[in-house]
Scaffold this motif. Sequence first.
Motif, mmCIF file in Angstrom:
data_model
loop_
_atom_site.group_PDB
_atom_site.id
_atom_site.type_symbol
_atom_site.label_atom_id
_atom_site.label_comp_id
_atom_site.label_asym_id
_atom_site.label_seq_id
_atom_site.Cartn_x
_atom_site.Cartn_y
_atom_site.Cartn_z
ATOM 1 N N THR A 1 0.835 -1.193 0.000
ATOM 2 C CA THR A 1 0.000 0.000 0.000
ATOM 3 C C THR A 1 0.871 1.244 0.000
ATOM 4 O O THR A 1 1.794 1.358 0.782
ATOM 5 C CB THR A 1 -0.904 0.022 1.248
ATOM 6 O OG1 THR A 1 -1.641 -1.192 1.297
ATOM 7 C CG2 THR A 1 -1.874 1.190 1.201
ATOM 8 N N ARG A 2 0.548 2.190 -0.886
ATOM 9 C CA ARG A 2 1.321 3.416 -0.950
ATOM 10 C C ARG A 2 0.358 4.593 -0.884
ATOM 11 O O ARG A 2 -0.597 4.692 -1.655
ATOM 12 C CB ARG A 2 2.118 3.475 -2.257
ATOM 13 C CG ARG A 2 2.930 4.753 -2.433
ATOM 14 C CD ARG A 2 3.934 4.580 -3.560
ATOM 15 N NE ARG A 2 3.272 4.247 -4.802
ATOM 16 C CZ ARG A 2 2.896 5.157 -5.704
ATOM 17 N NH1 ARG A 2 3.103 6.428 -5.482
ATOM 18 N NH2 ARG A 2 2.318 4.778 -6.818
ATOM 19 N N PRO B 1 -2.593 -3.486 -6.033
ATOM 20 C CA PRO B 1 -3.340 -4.263 -7.029
ATOM 21 C C PRO B 1 -4.148 -3.421 -8.003
ATOM 22 O O PRO B 1 -4.634 -3.941 -8.995
ATOM 23 C CB PRO B 1 -4.277 -5.125 -6.163
ATOM 24 C CG PRO B 1 -3.647 -5.150 -4.814
ATOM 25 C CD PRO B 1 -3.015 -3.811 -4.669
ATOM 26 N N GLN B 2 -4.332 -2.121 -7.717
ATOM 27 C CA GLN B 2 -5.143 -1.279 -8.607
ATOM 28 C C GLN B 2 -4.511 0.103 -8.734
ATOM 29 O O GLN B 2 -5.109 1.116 -8.381
ATOM 30 C CB GLN B 2 -6.582 -1.182 -8.086
ATOM 31 C CG GLN B 2 -6.721 -0.673 -6.647
ATOM 32 C CD GLN B 2 -8.167 -0.414 -6.271
ATOM 33 O OE1 GLN B 2 -8.981 -1.313 -6.259
ATOM 34 N NE2 GLN B 2 -8.495 0.849 -5.983
ATOM 35 N N VAL C 1 -16.374 -2.332 -6.395
ATOM 36 C CA VAL C 1 -17.077 -2.411 -7.676
ATOM 37 C C VAL C 1 -16.634 -3.661 -8.431
ATOM 38 O O VAL C 1 -15.425 -3.927 -8.575
ATOM 39 C CB VAL C 1 -16.822 -1.164 -8.535
ATOM 40 C CG1 VAL C 1 -17.561 -1.275 -9.867
ATOM 41 C CG2 VAL C 1 -17.255 0.093 -7.786
ATOM 42 N N HIS C 2 -17.617 -4.431 -8.932
ATOM 43 C CA HIS C 2 -17.341 -5.574 -9.804
ATOM 44 C C HIS C 2 -17.141 -5.042 -11.214
ATOM 45 O O HIS C 2 -18.037 -4.437 -11.812
ATOM 46 C CB HIS C 2 -18.510 -6.567 -9.760
ATOM 47 C CG HIS C 2 -18.286 -7.794 -10.571
ATOM 48 N ND1 HIS C 2 -19.013 -8.092 -11.709
ATOM 49 C CD2 HIS C 2 -17.382 -8.801 -10.432
ATOM 50 C CE1 HIS C 2 -18.588 -9.219 -12.215
ATOM 51 N NE2 HIS C 2 -17.608 -9.676 -11.469
ATOM 52 N N LYS C 3 -15.941 -5.247 -11.771
ATOM 53 C CA LYS C 3 -15.579 -4.596 -13.033
ATOM 54 C C LYS C 3 -16.479 -5.008 -14.191
ATOM 55 O O LYS C 3 -16.904 -4.172 -14.999
ATOM 56 C CB LYS C 3 -14.120 -4.917 -13.385
ATOM 57 C CG LYS C 3 -13.115 -4.246 -12.478
ATOM 58 C CD LYS C 3 -11.687 -4.584 -12.910
ATOM 59 C CE LYS C 3 -10.659 -3.904 -12.039
ATOM 60 N NZ LYS C 3 -9.269 -4.237 -12.445
ATOM 61 N N LEU D 1 -9.183 -7.923 -3.899
ATOM 62 C CA LEU D 1 -8.572 -7.310 -5.087
ATOM 63 C C LEU D 1 -7.558 -8.223 -5.773
ATOM 64 O O LEU D 1 -6.950 -7.835 -6.768
ATOM 65 C CB LEU D 1 -7.871 -6.002 -4.689
ATOM 66 C CG LEU D 1 -8.704 -4.972 -3.927
ATOM 67 C CD1 LEU D 1 -7.877 -3.720 -3.650
ATOM 68 C CD2 LEU D 1 -9.985 -4.619 -4.675
ATOM 69 N N SER D 2 -7.380 -9.431 -5.265
ATOM 70 C CA SER D 2 -6.274 -10.278 -5.717
ATOM 71 C C SER D 2 -6.384 -10.719 -7.171
ATOM 72 O O SER D 2 -5.375 -10.806 -7.876
ATOM 73 C CB SER D 2 -6.159 -11.508 -4.809
ATOM 74 O OG SER D 2 -7.351 -12.285 -4.871
ATOM 75 N N ASN D 3 -7.604 -11.002 -7.654
ATOM 76 C CA ASN D 3 -7.718 -11.536 -9.023
ATOM 77 C C ASN D 3 -8.084 -10.484 -10.065
ATOM 78 O O ASN D 3 -8.255 -10.799 -11.241
ATOM 79 C CB ASN D 3 -8.742 -12.678 -9.071
ATOM 80 C CG ASN D 3 -10.133 -12.228 -8.650
ATOM 81 O OD1 ASN D 3 -10.394 -11.031 -8.495
ATOM 82 N ND2 ASN D 3 -11.030 -13.197 -8.451
ATOM 83 N N GLY D 4 -8.208 -9.236 -9.636
ATOM 84 C CA GLY D 4 -8.474 -8.153 -10.586
ATOM 85 C C GLY D 4 -9.912 -8.023 -11.029
ATOM 86 O O GLY D 4 -10.223 -7.168 -11.873
ATOM 87 N N ASP D 5 -10.828 -8.827 -10.477
ATOM 88 C CA ASP D 5 -12.229 -8.741 -10.876
ATOM 89 C C ASP D 5 -12.948 -7.554 -10.243
ATOM 90 O O ASP D 5 -13.991 -7.119 -10.727
ATOM 91 C CB ASP D 5 -12.977 -10.026 -10.496
ATOM 92 C CG ASP D 5 -12.558 -11.220 -11.341
ATOM 93 O OD1 ASP D 5 -11.976 -10.997 -12.422
ATOM 94 O OD2 ASP D 5 -12.806 -12.359 -10.915
#
Length: 320
Positions: free
Chosen positions: A43-44, A67-68, A141-143, A109-113
């Motif tokens: 985290t930044r 992750p995002q 939010v679900h992408k 957030l691990s799988n990018g979905d």
Amino acid sequence: MRALLLLPQPLLLAVSRRIHSAAIEPLRTESAHFPTRPLHKATRILASNMTTDSTASELTHAITLTPQLDHTVTVVAAAGVSDSDFRNAIECSLFKQWLKNIQTENGLLSNGDMYLRQVIIQGIDMFGKRVGFLKFKADIVHKQSGNKVPGIVFARGPAVAVLILLDSDGETYAVLTEQVRVPVGKLMLELPAGMLDDDKGDIVGTAVREVEEETGLHLNIDDLVDLTAFLDTSTGNQVFPSPGGCDEGIGLFLYRGSVDKEIIRQLQGKETGLRDHGELIQVRVVPYRDLWRKTADAKVLTAIALYEMAKRDGLIRHRD
């Protein structure tokens, strides 16, 4: 099992309520408004925009998560949340641990979905100088669909509880506490339990202290069995009673020993707890064979299940 010591009431009430927790790796805030702290590698903090003018409607703080990196997360104070409460909320271990959790291998957030768009800090309750309870809403939010998933969070952190079984005159008894539970409007029969609230990580020590404070029994640390340690490591070796709304993960322990029938008699109905902290506790002793029917406490029922399954699989051996 080793000898079991029943503490007298004056000594019981003198027991210090130092509570310990699993260590939480801190974050760093790079902002003129917040002191510099160590940064968790996942985290930044990019920027902070704190508005303190009395005419302003919001306090805000911006972060990015590894992750995002393409989505900046805005942390916003809801109406009525003060500048100091907002600062305490975003700096507290409860919020930092939640941010860490969503970025782990099994995190949201691990799988990018999905991605985190915004967090709304709705309120906090201070326990002295630390944040005891934190309430916030996370816009996850679900992408693919663009829909938000339910994201209201009551954060209170980890806890520990102990299933105490005492053998006496051919009967096994469970030691419970009867406590006032305002949220459900009832008196509840529960396992001796307590919250972990600092960074020293002495979970077993916390379990022993909670038992002393709530029952008057002094347990030997070496005689405690970690029931949640039998769970798969993917669980984090905790149980989550209400993950749809609360982050609380509980470590469950077992103590089993033998006592004279006089100890059972002394325990039944004993008044304990830290009265100056509002703890109005009575000890209740229940035959173990009847325990599963005597209470709706999730900690009790889960501990019974873990204990019985561990015995079935030969992980625990006791004389019944």
